[in-house]
Each structure stands twice: as structure tokens, then as C-alpha cells.
Scaffold this motif. Structure first.
Motif, PDB file in Angstrom:
ATOM      1  N   THR A   1       0.870  -1.179   0.000  1.00 48.17           N
ATOM      2  CA  THR A   1       0.000   0.000   0.000  1.00 48.17           C
ATOM      3  C   THR A   1       0.909   1.233   0.000  1.00 48.17           C
ATOM      4  O   THR A   1       2.140   1.108   0.018  1.00 48.17           O
ATOM      5  CB  THR A   1      -0.894   0.070   1.261  1.00 48.17           C
ATOM      6  N   ASP A   2       0.266   2.421   0.005  1.00 47.94           N
ATOM      7  CA  ASP A   2       1.062   3.646   0.061  1.00 47.94           C
ATOM      8  C   ASP A   2       1.575   3.909   1.471  1.00 47.94           C
ATOM      9  O   ASP A   2       2.268   4.889   1.704  1.00 47.94           O
ATOM     10  CB  ASP A   2       0.261   4.839  -0.484  1.00 47.94           C
ATOM     11  N   GLU A   3       1.211   3.047   2.411  1.00 46.89           N
ATOM     12  CA  GLU A   3       1.749   3.176   3.774  1.00 46.89           C
ATOM     13  C   GLU A   3       2.764   2.069   4.025  1.00 46.89           C
ATOM     14  O   GLU A   3       2.466   0.893   3.818  1.00 46.89           O
ATOM     15  CB  GLU A   3       0.620   3.092   4.806  1.00 46.89           C
ATOM     16  N   GLU A   4       3.926   2.470   4.512  1.00 44.68           N
ATOM     17  CA  GLU A   4       5.043   1.529   4.657  1.00 44.68           C
ATOM     18  C   GLU A   4       4.720   0.343   5.567  1.00 44.68           C
ATOM     19  O   GLU A   4       5.148  -0.778   5.310  1.00 44.68           O
ATOM     20  CB  GLU A   4       6.266   2.287   5.201  1.00 44.68           C
ATOM     21  N   ASN A   5       3.957   0.604   6.619  1.00 45.78           N
ATOM     22  CA  ASN A   5       3.721  -0.450   7.614  1.00 45.78           C
ATOM     23  C   ASN A   5       2.367  -1.138   7.493  1.00 45.78           C
ATOM     24  O   ASN A   5       1.920  -1.797   8.428  1.00 45.78           O
ATOM     25  CB  ASN A   5       3.901   0.108   9.024  1.00 45.78           C
ATOM     26  N   ALA A   6       1.738  -0.978   6.325  1.00 43.40           N
ATOM     27  CA  ALA A   6       0.438  -1.629   6.115  1.00 43.40           C
ATOM     28  C   ALA A   6       0.428  -2.370   4.782  1.00 43.40           C
ATOM     29  O   ALA A   6       1.021  -1.910   3.802  1.00 43.40           O
ATOM     30  CB  ALA A   6      -0.675  -0.592   6.142  1.00 43.40           C
ATOM     31  N   VAL A   7      -0.218  -3.527   4.760  1.00 42.43           N
ATOM     32  CA  VAL A   7      -0.410  -4.273   3.511  1.00 42.43           C
ATOM     33  C   VAL A   7      -1.888  -4.639   3.407  1.00 42.43           C
ATOM     34  O   VAL A   7      -2.631  -4.578   4.396  1.00 42.43           O
ATOM     35  CB  VAL A   7       0.458  -5.557   3.442  1.00 42.43           C
ATOM     36  N   ILE A   8      -2.308  -5.011   2.197  1.00 43.45           N
ATOM     37  CA  ILE A   8      -3.684  -5.470   1.994  1.00 43.45           C
ATOM     38  C   ILE A   8      -3.647  -6.966   1.693  1.00 43.45           C
ATOM     39  O   ILE A   8      -2.904  -7.409   0.811  1.00 43.45           O
ATOM     40  CB  ILE A   8      -4.367  -4.693   0.847  1.00 43.45           C
ATOM     41  N   VAL A   9      -4.436  -7.720   2.459  1.00 40.51           N
ATOM     42  CA  VAL A   9      -4.569  -9.161   2.233  1.00 40.51           C
ATOM     43  C   VAL A   9      -5.839  -9.381   1.424  1.00 40.51           C
ATOM     44  O   VAL A   9      -6.871  -8.762   1.706  1.00 40.51           O
ATOM     45  CB  VAL A   9      -4.676  -9.903   3.580  1.00 40.51           C
ATOM     46  N   SER A  10      -5.769 -10.245   0.418  1.00 44.85           N
ATOM     47  CA  SER A  10      -6.929 -10.560  -0.407  1.00 44.85           C
ATOM     48  C   SER A  10      -7.151 -12.070  -0.379  1.00 44.85           C
ATOM     49  O   SER A  10      -6.271 -12.845  -0.754  1.00 44.85           O
ATOM     50  CB  SER A  10      -6.671 -10.066  -1.833  1.00 44.85           C
ATOM     51  N   TYR A  11      -8.330 -12.462   0.105  1.00 43.09           N
ATOM     52  CA  TYR A  11      -8.634 -13.889   0.327  1.00 43.09           C
ATOM     53  C   TYR A  11      -9.206 -14.536  -0.930  1.00 43.09           C
ATOM     54  O   TYR A  11     -10.177 -14.035  -1.495  1.00 43.09           O
ATOM     55  CB  TYR A  11      -9.661 -14.040   1.457  1.00 43.09           C
ATOM     56  N   LYS A  12      -8.646 -15.689  -1.310  1.00 43.16           N
ATOM     57  CA  LYS A  12      -9.085 -16.418  -2.501  1.00 43.16           C
ATOM     58  C   LYS A  12     -10.027 -17.565  -2.105  1.00 43.16           C
ATOM     59  O   LYS A  12     -10.097 -17.942  -0.943  1.00 43.16           O
ATOM     60  CB  LYS A  12      -7.870 -17.032  -3.211  1.00 43.16           C
TER      61      LYS A  12
END
Ligand code: TMP
Ligand code: ASP
Length: 236
Positions: free
Chosen positions: A18-29
Motif C-alpha cells: 500500500t502507500d503506507e510503509e507499515n500496512a499491507v492489503i490481504v486478499s482472500y481467494k
């Protein structure tokens, strides 16, 4: 928050920067695997169930003082979580004998333990996630002794909270697998997911299996089991 490049694709989830260094987006399949990926399939709607259930349970746990990676649910399948370095251990808590415990020790499934058990597996697909003890994990520098003690304490706390919560929904929490991660500032938090993929859920009265064992064991009714757990947690 802006979704950026894909960082990783696992068996059941994708992770995006993401545009934030300490955050990510998880996407569930909806992809399902078992036995180190040897068995493959699709469980329609699983990604939605696991995303929503895991987020809901992590918020319950946060309220009870368990730090987690959860930040914010974005939609049915996507959630913002803290970026962590995953401790390469699968932490398994058992309340009732089942699965590899029953197989390894030659006992039937369904024996209710006086006290919950804990065990660790080394997260390494090439080695087939072998069982590992705390000393070996420290020797391999997978975690420090203090981190392992913290993880144990957190895992038993998760069990205390969730066992009671699920019993209120008419569900026995038989066993489950947790993963922990280390944040940028070195804090150990609960990570990954808590879902029918990673827990064994049995109906309190009938012992009907309401989890991924229906897929692992070709029992049929897989989607219905996930739907039933969704219904127990969120209502209609
Ligand atoms: P086991 O009895 O096969 O060792 O599984 C114990 C618990 O861990 C069960 O709730 C299912 C979960 N689990 C995972 O989440 N991922 C895995 O790769 C395995 C083997 C088990
Ligand atoms: N998802 C795991 C794998 O594919 C195993 C499991 O949950 O049974 O190895």
C-alpha cells in the motif's frame, strides 16, 4: 489507502503493498489446498467467509487484550493488516483429539483433554512443515526464547477466548493453527487468519464437522459447512 503492487501470493491469499510503509492489503481467494498443496480445489465463497470471520474474531481478541495484525476491513475479500515479518512457526492448540494428533498417537478422535496442548510446526513446505520443539526453533533462530514464551502465552489466551465464544454458538473448538508476526517495532502480534481453514469446528450436539476437514477428507458439503459457520457467527 491506495493498493499497490502484489508482494506475495500464497495458497489461500494474496498480499499487496500500500502507500503506507507499515500496512499491507490481504486478499482472500476461494482456492483450497491440503497436504502441502498436493490436493487442490475451490471452495466457492470461502474467501469471503474467511476474511469476514477472521476479522471479526481478531476484533474480539483485541478487546480481550490480544494484539493482532488487524487494521481495517475494506470489502468482502480484502483487509488492511499491519505489515509483519511472519515467525515461521505454525502454532497448534488442541482441546480435543483429532487429525494428526489422533494419527500420530494411535488414538480415536474426540477425546476431550483436561488441559489444552500446544505444539509447533516449522513452516517450510519443502520439509512438509515438520513438528519442531521450542529449543530447536531457538537454535534455528526462527524466534527468540522470549518471543516463543510470548507466543505460547498469547496462543493459550486466544484459546480461552475463542473456546468460550464458539461454545456460545453451539460449536466445539477442537483445535486450530495460529501464526504470529513481528511488527516494524518488534512487537509480536497474532497474524494470518482464524477461519474454517485453520480451525476444526464440530457442532456441539451432533459433532458434525463444520470446517475444512470436509474438503481434506472428501466428505462433501464443504461450502455448506463454511456457510453454516458464517451463519453461527453473523446470524442470517
Ligand atoms: P492437524 O491435526 O492436521 O495437525 O491440524 C491441526 C489444526 O491445524 C487443524 O485445526 C487444522 C490446522 N491446520 C492448518 O491450519 N494448516 C495446516 O497446514 C495443517 C496441517 C493444519
Ligand atoms: N493448506 C495446507 C496445505 O495446502 C494444508 C491444510 O490446511 O490441510 O498444505
Amino acid at each position: 489507502m491506495e493498493k499497490r503492487e502484489q508482494l506475495y501470493e500464497g495458497k489461500a491469499k494474496k498480499v499487496f503493498a500500500t502507500d503506507e510503509e507499515n500496512a499491507v492489503i490481504v486478499s482472500y481467494k476461494d482456492d483450497a489446498t491440503a497436504f502441502d498443496g498436493a490436493k487442490k480445489g475451490t471452495i466457492v465463497g470461502k474467501g469471503v467467509v474467511n476474511n469476514k470471520m477472521s476479522n471479526f474474531l481478531m476484533q474480539i481478541l483485541e478487546k480481550q487484550g490480544v494484539k493482532t495484525h488487524y487494521v481495517q476491513e475494506l470489502n468482502d475479500r480484502e483487509t488492511v493488516v499491519k505489515k509483519v515479518e511472519i515467525v515461521p512457526l505454525e502454532v497448534i492448540i488442541r482441546n480435543i483429539s483429532a487429525g494428526s494428533f489422533a494419527r500420530n498417537y494411535g488414538v480415536e478422535e474426540g477425546i476431550v483433554f483436561d488441559e489444552p496442548t500446544i505444539e509447533f510446526s516449522y513452516k517450510n513446505d519443502d520439509l512438509h512443515d515438520p513438528l519442531i520443539n521450542a529449543y530447536h526453533a531457538v537454535a534455528l533462530k526462527l524466534a527468540t526464547k522470549d518471543e516463543i514464551n510470548k507466543i505460547k502465552e498469547m496462543a493459550f489466551k486466544v484459546n480461552d477466548v475463542l473456546k468460550e465464544y464458539f461454545l456460545g454458538l453451539g460449536v466445539k473448538l477442537v483445535d486450530f493453527k495460529l501464526e504470529f508476526g513481528k511488527t516494524a517495532d518488534g512487537e509480536i502480534v497474532l497474524a494470518d487468519e482464524i477461519s474454517p481453514d485453520t480451525c476444526r469446528f464440530w457442532d456441539k450436539d451432533t459433532n458434525e464437522k463444520l470446517d475444512k476437514d470436509r474438503f481434506r477428507r472428501d466428505m462433501g458439503g464443504v461450502e455448506d459447512a463454511y456457510k453454516e459457520m458464517m451463519k453461527r457467527v453473523f446470524g442470517e
